[in-house]
Design a protein around this motif. Sequence first.
Motif, PDB file in Angstrom:
ATOM      1  N   LEU A   1       0.908  -1.188  -0.038  1.00  0.00           N
ATOM      2  CA  LEU A   1      -0.084   0.288  -0.261  1.00  0.00           C
ATOM      3  C   LEU A   1       0.788   1.129   0.580  1.00  0.00           C
ATOM      4  O   LEU A   1       0.399   2.286  -0.090  1.00  0.00           O
ATOM      5  CB  LEU A   1      -0.911   0.076   0.966  1.00  0.00           C
ATOM      6  CG  LEU A   1      -1.760  -1.411   1.421  1.00  0.00           C
ATOM      7  CD1 LEU A   1      -3.008  -0.643   3.073  1.00  0.00           C
ATOM      8  CD2 LEU A   1      -2.836  -0.641   0.147  1.00  0.00           C
TER       9      LEU A   1
ATOM     10  N   ALA B   1       2.270   2.032  -3.430  1.00  0.00           N
ATOM     11  CA  ALA B   1       1.225   2.331  -4.315  1.00  0.00           C
ATOM     12  C   ALA B   1       1.347   3.570  -3.869  1.00  0.00           C
ATOM     13  O   ALA B   1       1.508   4.878  -4.631  1.00  0.00           O
ATOM     14  CB  ALA B   1      -0.378   0.855  -4.239  1.00  0.00           C
ATOM     15  N   CYS B   2       0.939   4.697  -2.975  1.00  0.00           N
ATOM     16  CA  CYS B   2       0.511   5.500  -2.391  1.00  0.00           C
ATOM     17  C   CYS B   2       1.189   7.069  -2.753  1.00  0.00           C
ATOM     18  O   CYS B   2       1.515   7.983  -3.419  1.00  0.00           O
ATOM     19  CB  CYS B   2      -0.601   5.560  -0.930  1.00  0.00           C
ATOM     20  SG  CYS B   2      -1.836   5.038  -0.944  1.00  0.00           S
TER      21      CYS B   2
ATOM     22  N   TRP C   1       2.870   3.640 -15.814  1.00  0.00           N
ATOM     23  CA  TRP C   1       2.744   2.243 -15.619  1.00  0.00           C
ATOM     24  C   TRP C   1       3.762   1.642 -16.638  1.00  0.00           C
ATOM     25  O   TRP C   1       4.275   0.673 -15.800  1.00  0.00           O
ATOM     26  CB  TRP C   1       1.419   2.018 -16.007  1.00  0.00           C
ATOM     27  CG  TRP C   1       1.210   0.914 -15.421  1.00  0.00           C
ATOM     28  CD1 TRP C   1       1.195  -0.475 -15.702  1.00  0.00           C
ATOM     29  CD2 TRP C   1       1.050   0.257 -14.229  1.00  0.00           C
ATOM     30  NE1 TRP C   1       1.018  -1.429 -15.429  1.00  0.00           N
ATOM     31  CE2 TRP C   1       0.883  -1.313 -13.787  1.00  0.00           C
ATOM     32  CE3 TRP C   1       1.045   0.808 -13.132  1.00  0.00           C
ATOM     33  CZ2 TRP C   1       0.971  -2.032 -12.986  1.00  0.00           C
ATOM     34  CZ3 TRP C   1       1.081   0.420 -11.636  1.00  0.00           C
ATOM     35  CH2 TRP C   1       0.947  -0.540 -11.828  1.00  0.00           C
TER      36      TRP C   1
ATOM     37  N   VAL D   1      -4.403  10.875  -5.197  1.00  0.00           N
ATOM     38  CA  VAL D   1      -5.526  11.295  -4.734  1.00  0.00           C
ATOM     39  C   VAL D   1      -5.246  10.100  -4.034  1.00  0.00           C
ATOM     40  O   VAL D   1      -5.636  11.065  -2.169  1.00  0.00           O
ATOM     41  CB  VAL D   1      -7.003  10.739  -5.573  1.00  0.00           C
ATOM     42  CG1 VAL D   1      -7.715  10.644  -4.420  1.00  0.00           C
ATOM     43  CG2 VAL D   1      -6.943  12.121  -6.633  1.00  0.00           C
ATOM     44  N   PRO D   2      -5.141   9.209  -3.743  1.00  0.00           N
ATOM     45  CA  PRO D   2      -5.331   7.829  -2.404  1.00  0.00           C
ATOM     46  C   PRO D   2      -4.398   8.917  -0.963  1.00  0.00           C
ATOM     47  O   PRO D   2      -4.381   8.694  -0.258  1.00  0.00           O
ATOM     48  CB  PRO D   2      -3.865   6.788  -2.600  1.00  0.00           C
ATOM     49  CG  PRO D   2      -4.467   6.865  -4.034  1.00  0.00           C
ATOM     50  CD  PRO D   2      -4.092   8.214  -4.903  1.00  0.00           C
ATOM     51  N   ALA D   3      -2.904   9.406  -2.119  1.00  0.00           N
ATOM     52  CA  ALA D   3      -1.709   9.572  -0.873  1.00  0.00           C
ATOM     53  C   ALA D   3      -2.183  10.572  -0.050  1.00  0.00           C
ATOM     54  O   ALA D   3      -2.698  11.031   1.426  1.00  0.00           O
ATOM     55  CB  ALA D   3      -0.472   9.456  -1.822  1.00  0.00           C
TER      56      ALA D   3
ATOM     57  N   LEU E   1      -5.717  12.319   0.366  1.00  0.00           N
ATOM     58  CA  LEU E   1      -6.732  11.284   1.233  1.00  0.00           C
ATOM     59  C   LEU E   1      -6.055  10.750   2.355  1.00  0.00           C
ATOM     60  O   LEU E   1      -6.350  11.538   3.443  1.00  0.00           O
ATOM     61  CB  LEU E   1      -7.700  10.676   0.614  1.00  0.00           C
ATOM     62  CG  LEU E   1      -8.855  11.055  -0.548  1.00  0.00           C
ATOM     63  CD1 LEU E   1      -9.788   9.946  -0.860  1.00  0.00           C
ATOM     64  CD2 LEU E   1      -9.685  12.013   0.376  1.00  0.00           C
TER      65      LEU E   1
ATOM     66  N   LEU F   1      -4.791  -0.876  -8.960  1.00  0.00           N
ATOM     67  CA  LEU F   1      -3.715  -0.006  -7.790  1.00  0.00           C
ATOM     68  C   LEU F   1      -4.619   1.068  -7.668  1.00  0.00           C
ATOM     69  O   LEU F   1      -4.519   1.104  -6.393  1.00  0.00           O
ATOM     70  CB  LEU F   1      -2.677   0.209  -8.894  1.00  0.00           C
ATOM     71  CG  LEU F   1      -0.923   1.491  -8.070  1.00  0.00           C
ATOM     72  CD1 LEU F   1      -0.670   0.840  -7.295  1.00  0.00           C
ATOM     73  CD2 LEU F   1      -0.832   2.252  -9.394  1.00  0.00           C
ATOM     74  N   LEU F   2      -5.278   1.932  -8.340  1.00  0.00           N
ATOM     75  CA  LEU F   2      -5.681   3.287  -7.668  1.00  0.00           C
ATOM     76  C   LEU F   2      -7.514   2.338  -7.014  1.00  0.00           C
ATOM     77  O   LEU F   2      -7.041   3.609  -6.285  1.00  0.00           O
ATOM     78  CB  LEU F   2      -6.974   3.577  -9.593  1.00  0.00           C
ATOM     79  CG  LEU F   2      -5.716   4.249 -10.031  1.00  0.00           C
ATOM     80  CD1 LEU F   2      -6.036   5.526 -11.196  1.00  0.00           C
ATOM     81  CD2 LEU F   2      -5.034   5.638  -9.340  1.00  0.00           C
TER      82      LEU F   2
ATOM     83  N   ALA G   1      -7.258   0.089  -4.887  1.00  0.00           N
ATOM     84  CA  ALA G   1      -6.908   0.065  -3.678  1.00  0.00           C
ATOM     85  C   ALA G   1      -6.809   0.907  -3.376  1.00  0.00           C
ATOM     86  O   ALA G   1      -7.071   0.995  -2.165  1.00  0.00           O
ATOM     87  CB  ALA G   1      -5.432  -1.242  -4.146  1.00  0.00           C
ATOM     88  N   GLY G   2      -5.584   1.418  -3.289  1.00  0.00           N
ATOM     89  CA  GLY G   2      -5.350   3.242  -2.705  1.00  0.00           C
ATOM     90  C   GLY G   2      -6.517   3.859  -2.426  1.00  0.00           C
ATOM     91  O   GLY G   2      -6.942   4.401  -1.135  1.00  0.00           O
ATOM     92  N   GLY G   3      -7.008   3.994  -2.807  1.00  0.00           N
ATOM     93  CA  GLY G   3      -8.447   5.000  -3.353  1.00  0.00           C
ATOM     94  C   GLY G   3      -9.502   4.618  -2.107  1.00  0.00           C
ATOM     95  O   GLY G   3      -9.740   5.431  -1.259  1.00  0.00           O
TER      96      GLY G   3
END
Lengths: 293, 336, 513
Positions: free
Chosen positions: A91, A94-95, A189, B48-50, B52, C8-9, C11-13
């Motif tokens: 995780l 990814a972030c 990617w 965006v994930p990071a 948030l 990927l998105l 999972a994170g999102g």
Amino acid sequence: MSTDIRRRRAPLEPFTVVSIIGVSLFMLISIAPLWLILSGSFTAESKLSETGYSLFPHPFSLDAYRTILAGPTVVDAYIASGFITIVGTALALACTSGLAWVIARRLPMISRPLAVLTYLPMLFTGGLVPLYLLVTQYLHLANSWFAVILPLLVAPFLVFIQVGAFRQLPESVLESARIDGASELRIFWRIGLPLSKPILAVVGLFYAVNFWNEWFTALLFISDIDKFPLPLLLQNLIANVSASTMLPTSGQAVPVYQLRLALTVVTIGPILLAYPFAQRYFVKGITLGATKG
Amino acid sequence: MTEIGTAAAERSVSSTPPAAAPAPAKPERTRRPAGRVQSSLGVSLLAVPALLYLIVFHYLPMAGLVVAFKEFDISQGIFGSPWSGLDNFRYFFSSGDAGRILLNTIFLNVLFLAATLAAGVTLALMLNEIRGRFFKRIAQSAVFFPYFVSPIVISIILQVLLAGVGGSGGLVNDALLGLGLPQVSWYTEPGPWPWILTFVKVWQLGGYMSVIFLAAITSIPEEVYEAGAIDGASRAQLAWRVTLPMLRPTAAILLVLGVGRIFYGDFGTIYAIVGDNGTLFPSTDVIDTYVFRSLRQLGDFGTTAAVGLFQSVVGFVLVTIAVLIQRRYSKENSIL
Amino acid sequence: MPISRRNLLAAGGGLSVAAFLAACGDSSDSAAKADKLTVLLPGNTPTGFADVLAKVNTKLKADRGFTIDPQFIAWTNYGNQTLLKFTAGEKFDTALQARWLNMIQLVASKSVAPVNDLLAGGKYPNLSKTLDSRLIENNKWSGTLYGIPQVNSAARLQHFVIRQDLADKVGVSTIADYATLEKFWYDVKQKVPGVTPMGLNSNMTNLIVVPNPIGLLNPWTWENPHTITQSFSGNSMYFAFAADAATTKASRPIPFWDIPGMVDALRTVRKYYLDGIINKDALNVDADTQKSLFGNGKQATAWAMTDGTSSSFYGPLLQKSTPGAALANVIPLTGGKASKPSQTFQAENFVVLNAKGASNDKAMQLEDWLSIRENHDLLSYGIEGRDWNPVGDDTLEQLTDYNFPGFALSWRASLERKSKLISETEADWFAWAGDYDNFTTDTFAGFIPDVTPVKREDAQMAAAFTQYANPLFFGAVDVDKGLDKLKAAIDNAGLAKVQAELEKQADAYLKAK
């Protein structure tokens, strides 16, 4: 052919010799204590309490390891730490790489504010109480391994390490992909990530080490002993009655010196074994083939 | 002879970082403005994930900083406690020791930062020279290992070296005795401790830093070396003129990040090693150990938060200055 | 490839969104279930605890209609963690608290429920029976009892546990006064190589010389065990009150360095340090390490408390490492057992009830239930026949490592069993410490100063105290120079103000008495 060039030079160049000596010295300083720790962890407490160290495990003793294995659920703890490390690292990578990529692209109005937003938490923290409230009362993550993972998910330090690496990617390659009509996501990617394998390996390794060693968030949020990750469980093994001299001295008699050393061995072991796998990616020029291929 | 080599190196240095090559980017931007904007929005989704995450886990809890301005009361919690203005800030600054502690903090951090960076770069350059695959692997694992050793174990090892069991002398004193030198009562002499601690930090982090730099070295394009090698430069010259400049961006990042934390004492290591040994405080007492020591009994979140906020604000100012300087002198390496 | 990207998105999102949504959720379901009490305990879960807990809960359910859910919190973070839980308003029921933890702040903020009214109601007869009236009286803070005091004897007096076999070897078999003890140390130093006469560790600091009423290495206090020092918080600046305060109604506190015998005591410790009587690394050595050294026969003397646990702790260790070792507890009071040392009788540990707990009544019921011998023994010592066997009425033989932190829930002076391994001298002194009549009640027994008005000064003093007083206490610095520095630093931190505040509060206490 390209790697040959680094090798082609005469083997006895002074700088090479200096390097070998320098690295050997640093190596020696680094692993001498490892030997002391390893050897001490197999040495009887009676010898350790005389000298504090032992160069050879004599008299040989497995007391400390026996104490560790007799403790509750060491296997469970390995599973917990494994989960936290693997899921956490995945995780986190990814972030981190997503965020780092956007910052590294220097997009107007986006990259710089994002960089600042990422950096500020390195300086300002709300403290323990708000974090505790957030995790236990709003997210209801008490006793969940995610409570250990989430507070550490994005390390600004590593984000910036990755930003730096992304910015060193040859712009020409990205540009030609753009001209070929690839979308920015696709470039990230297909080109960005593969080209950055060495730094991904390093950042991943650092995250993995952080997660593997993490005990403080576990201490805060995990009260169910079956779910303790390894470092927390091991720390608990030394019945820390010394928290105050006001306390009664009851407690099982454990080999203190030996136990501390054995705990270090038990915690470090798996990560050291995993290290060569990560190392593969940054020892030799992986990027090279990728650029040219 | 080396002129060509350096020129080649410089050429590729300046061509690698994207911002340093504005020429090809500009025409493209003007050619397809719409597509560029759209795709920059698209690519922003990656953050965006990071983002948030940062908001939920770092920015929301920052509301807790208000406790620095409050008279903290356990049953009323952070937000219910009464305001106390700047009262909490007064505690640290009215202490007669504030000056010395600030100096210690900065001095030690500068030492740590400079020494670990230097060690990391040197080690990476040297590791890069080593060609035996097996030796290289072993060496890399070995120098990384100290990073795993917990401060408590470090402190035990140091006591064995410098004090011995029950204060009987220790290995270092035994060696001094063997050389006919006078013994040192290390644990009551504050003088050498900044250097001892620096040595510990280098031991701990030298390998860790070198891994970061090694990763940067592996992404240096081979052509750069080819140009240098054809030119007949020695290995040392290649390292000095080609590799080292390529490590500048990474070093700059580490430096700027370190500058921001220059007001944070390294509590974990220092407290594990020095503990409550007052005789060593003159040279080892830093903000974090001082705050811990004076407030552990009171459990006053307000005062602790006030000191923390002070450290953050000063760090923020320093980082801003560092970034401005960096932008001025080497824009392409700027991180913010 | 596109699938992976989406994954990927997602999972994170997805994670962040879930977190965000959860953040908006309510927090109402954390209300505790009233039939299950959450009990906070320090340390490790004892070996074999699951079976014991199952038995406890079956019986508790049958007897009182509820069960318990103990949560063990590692010692390293116990103070912080419990404070966090109180601050977060969690609804646990009981916790271990003490002055050396955060009890003062918790009382000040009304986070813990007063228990004297609950006790006075007569609803908990078994508990009341085990609490001596003097224990209750002296543990009230300004007239209110804020927790159930956990003690296993009447009084607590720090002293020494020595290696009797070494004493026999060097020819000082009976040690009854401090001078003989000192002779023992010097003899050991001379005749037994490789053994440090007296082992100190970095936790001991003020215990070494500051009277409470005993300073371990302070000969004057062994002759005059009637001075009890007071500080605003933990290891901060200590003061002593005037000896005649009870009659004059004037407390007149003085800094600890002005107590008679204090400077001599500091010089004595300094001499021990230079002569190698005490270990030179005491400032940095942690308690576990030092105890392990005594247990391995490398020290001739260690710190002990009159809680009857030193022989059972060190005995097995020594048996293994040093065959022929024997232990004895030494309390070198000049008047021996008749000297009636002063005591505040304040318990080191309390079980407190969380004011926000689901049911304070049930928490008291638990304490009451644990005051019945059978239940007390089950939780404290484990399953009879598996973990322990009784030896007579007040002794037990331990069979396993089961080790419950009784002082955090179930210590009752009249129910505690001592270990079969207890040495003769320790059993003797333990019995002596169990009788209130062997002690003098201190004038300031129920006085707990309120740090609030001098919070900042006290924090600064605590820092200065650690820096300048600790090295003095361990003999690591020259006494005159060290004392000058300490005085200057404490002065600078606001000695006058703190002293005046203490005097004001202590005088008010005397007046109210």
